[in-house]
Scaffold this active site. Structure first.
Site, PDB file in Angstrom:
ATOM      1  N   LYS A 106      45.534  33.981  29.485  1.00 23.32           N
ATOM      2  CA  LYS A 106      45.150  35.200  28.784  1.00 23.32           C
ATOM      3  C   LYS A 106      43.640  35.331  28.876  1.00 23.32           C
ATOM      4  O   LYS A 106      42.905  34.331  28.846  1.00 23.32           O
ATOM      5  CB  LYS A 106      45.551  35.132  27.306  1.00 23.32           C
ATOM      6  CG  LYS A 106      45.732  36.494  26.666  1.00 23.32           C
ATOM      7  CD  LYS A 106      47.015  37.161  27.174  1.00 23.32           C
ATOM      8  CE  LYS A 106      47.384  38.352  26.321  1.00 23.32           C
ATOM      9  NZ  LYS A 106      48.681  38.918  26.758  1.00 23.32           N
ATOM     10  N   GLY A 205      55.725  48.389  13.444  1.00 23.54           N
ATOM     11  CA  GLY A 205      54.797  48.693  14.518  1.00 23.54           C
ATOM     12  C   GLY A 205      55.285  49.824  15.388  1.00 23.54           C
ATOM     13  O   GLY A 205      56.388  49.761  15.948  1.00 23.54           O
ATOM     14  N   GLY A 207      53.312  51.144  17.961  1.00 21.63           N
ATOM     15  CA  GLY A 207      52.436  51.214  19.129  1.00 21.63           C
ATOM     16  C   GLY A 207      53.225  51.455  20.398  1.00 21.63           C
ATOM     17  O   GLY A 207      54.378  51.890  20.363  1.00 21.63           O
ATOM     18  N   HIS A 208      52.617  51.132  21.537  1.00 20.52           N
ATOM     19  CA  HIS A 208      53.251  51.433  22.820  1.00 20.52           C
ATOM     20  C   HIS A 208      54.650  50.834  22.917  1.00 20.52           C
ATOM     21  O   HIS A 208      55.626  51.544  23.195  1.00 20.52           O
ATOM     22  CB  HIS A 208      52.382  50.917  23.969  1.00 20.52           C
ATOM     23  CG  HIS A 208      51.137  51.718  24.195  1.00 20.52           C
ATOM     24  ND1 HIS A 208      51.165  53.049  24.532  1.00 20.52           N
ATOM     25  CD2 HIS A 208      49.831  51.375  24.121  1.00 20.52           C
ATOM     26  CE1 HIS A 208      49.941  53.494  24.659  1.00 20.52           C
ATOM     27  NE2 HIS A 208      49.102  52.505  24.417  1.00 20.52           N
ATOM     28  N   VAL A 209      54.764  49.519  22.714  1.00 22.00           N
ATOM     29  CA  VAL A 209      56.069  48.881  22.875  1.00 22.00           C
ATOM     30  C   VAL A 209      57.009  49.273  21.742  1.00 22.00           C
ATOM     31  O   VAL A 209      58.198  49.517  21.964  1.00 22.00           O
ATOM     32  CB  VAL A 209      55.922  47.348  22.960  1.00 22.00           C
ATOM     33  CG1 VAL A 209      57.279  46.707  23.238  1.00 22.00           C
ATOM     34  CG2 VAL A 209      54.941  46.951  24.053  1.00 22.00           C
ATOM     35  N   TYR A 211      57.119  52.056  20.159  1.00 26.75           N
ATOM     36  CA  TYR A 211      57.602  53.405  20.438  1.00 26.75           C
ATOM     37  C   TYR A 211      58.732  53.373  21.465  1.00 26.75           C
ATOM     38  O   TYR A 211      59.789  53.978  21.275  1.00 26.75           O
ATOM     39  CB  TYR A 211      56.459  54.281  20.950  1.00 26.75           C
ATOM     40  CG  TYR A 211      56.930  55.552  21.619  1.00 26.75           C
ATOM     41  CD1 TYR A 211      57.366  56.645  20.870  1.00 26.75           C
ATOM     42  CD2 TYR A 211      56.969  55.648  23.015  1.00 26.75           C
ATOM     43  CE1 TYR A 211      57.817  57.807  21.483  1.00 26.75           C
ATOM     44  CE2 TYR A 211      57.415  56.801  23.634  1.00 26.75           C
ATOM     45  CZ  TYR A 211      57.845  57.883  22.869  1.00 26.75           C
ATOM     46  OH  TYR A 211      58.304  59.020  23.488  1.00 26.75           O
TER      47      TYR A 211
END
Length: 369
Positions: A106, A205, A207-209, A211
């Protein structure tokens, strides 16, 4: 580039001239890295561009390490290093349990208040990646996008998720697909249901994932309650998907079949486990367990846990395939097969009367030998 062990433990000279002492938090982080069997921690600080970045390569046992580049406004270098160490280690487990030919890594960038020259900033990061000679392959993550990957690609070929990537540059839908398949497996195993129609799911949550997961689940008839501190992201899910909402602090108290953590890590802890009113925990977030021991607490409460580093690896599978210019159809099939892998872990854990997390860890360590 400098090795973290040589920078983070530099002594501080006291004004009275007494013997220098190391910062204890830095020592703790280095010991943490040693405990997780780290092989490479590198730091880049460039005053001209304002770049402060860390690349944490956990291991290279299965191949070059791959992992996203996260850019958030960390409060300190210590905090950034801890995040990089923790996430790089988990990427190793994601790759290994899903049979990818990669190690785990990472990178994190401390987001400055102002980036004066975005091109120079990310080109410098690209040079940093390139200095590792292919030991690390970078990709998008929180705070970065294909636009940043395009700039990085000017200085290194060890990058994926650029805007011209075949199969798409956003791994979020693929992460959501893997989690949805895991939820289907958990519902079959725990509730003996072959369909998600009418299944109640609380998603933490938007967010992107989160959603994309909600979109996958609502399309199959699931009843969704969501929360997020980002009101705009949450309203998007209401407007497009018709989900119900609740306040962030109340999500643990929602009566649901499935609780899906899709925001920050470490939300599954001793206090929240006691509040959960669900039979299954399966979500997109990394490092959902505040401590590995809490998997046993879930097991003791009869809550089926789908190990996060297995089920949220769909995005990693996708970016590994597009980097290798591989068969996208096969990568999608591999993500779909998360259903069978996690179902097998459920069965093994039931046979041994232990946590699913324990079984997943044992399988991963065997592959990393």
């Amino acid at each position: 580039m400098a090795n973290a062990s040589s920078i983070l433990t530099q002594p501080t000279i006291k004004k009275n001239g007494s013997s220098p002492k190391r910062h204890s938090i830095c020592d703790s982080l280095i010991r943490y890295a040693e405990f997780l069997d780290y092989g490479d921690l590198s730091i880049k600080i460039d005053k001209k561009t304002g770049l402060k970045a860390i690349i944490a390569v956990n291991n290279l046992k299965l191949g070059p390490a791959i992992g996203g580049c996260r850019m958030v406004p960390y409060a300190s270098m210590d905090q950034a290093l801890e995040d990089a160490i923790r996430l790089g280690y988990m990427m190793s487990y994601k790759a290994a349990i899903n049979n990818l030919p990669h190690g785990g890594a990472k990178s994190v960038i401390i987001k400055p208040k102002v980036i004066k020259d975005k091109d120079a900033f990310f080109e410098k990061f690209g040079e940093f990646v390139d200095e590792l000679g292919g030991r690390y392959i970078t990709a998008v993550d929180s705070g970065t996008s294909p636009l940043e990957m395009d700039i990085i690609a000017r200085k290194t070929r060890f990058v994926t998720c650029t805007s011209d990537s075949i199969g798409g540059s956003d791994p979020s839908p693929f992460t959501a697909l893997g989690v949805r398949r895991a939820i289907e497996a958990a519902v079959k195993f725990k509730l003996n249901r072959d369909s998600l129609d009418g299944i109640r799911i609380a998603i933490q949550g938007a967010g992107h994932v989160g959603y994309y997961l909600a979109r996958e689940l609502t399309a199959l008839g699931a009843r969704i309650t969501m929360t997020d501190i980002n009101r705009v992201a949450l309203q998007r899910c209401v407007d497009e998907l018709g989900v119900e909402t609740t306040e962030p602090g109340h999500i643990y108290d929602i009566e649901a079949d499935v609780f899906a953590p899709c925001a920050l890590g470490a939300t599954i802890n001793k206090a929240t486990i006691q509040r959960l009113k669900c039979q299954i925990v399966a979500g997109c977030a990394n490092n959902q367990l505040a401590h590995q021991h809490y998997a046993s607490l879930l097991h003791d409460r009869g809550i089926l846990y789908a190990p996060d580093f297995l089920i949220n690896a769909g995005g990693l599978i996708h970016v590994a395939v597009i980097y290798a210019k591989g068969d996208l159809a096969k990568s999608t099939q591999q993500i779909e097969n998360i259903y069978h892998t996690v179902y097998d872990i459920f069965e093994r854990a039931k046979a041994r009367d232990c946590s699913t997390h324990q079984i997943a860890i044992e399988l991963t360590r065997e592959r990393l030998k």
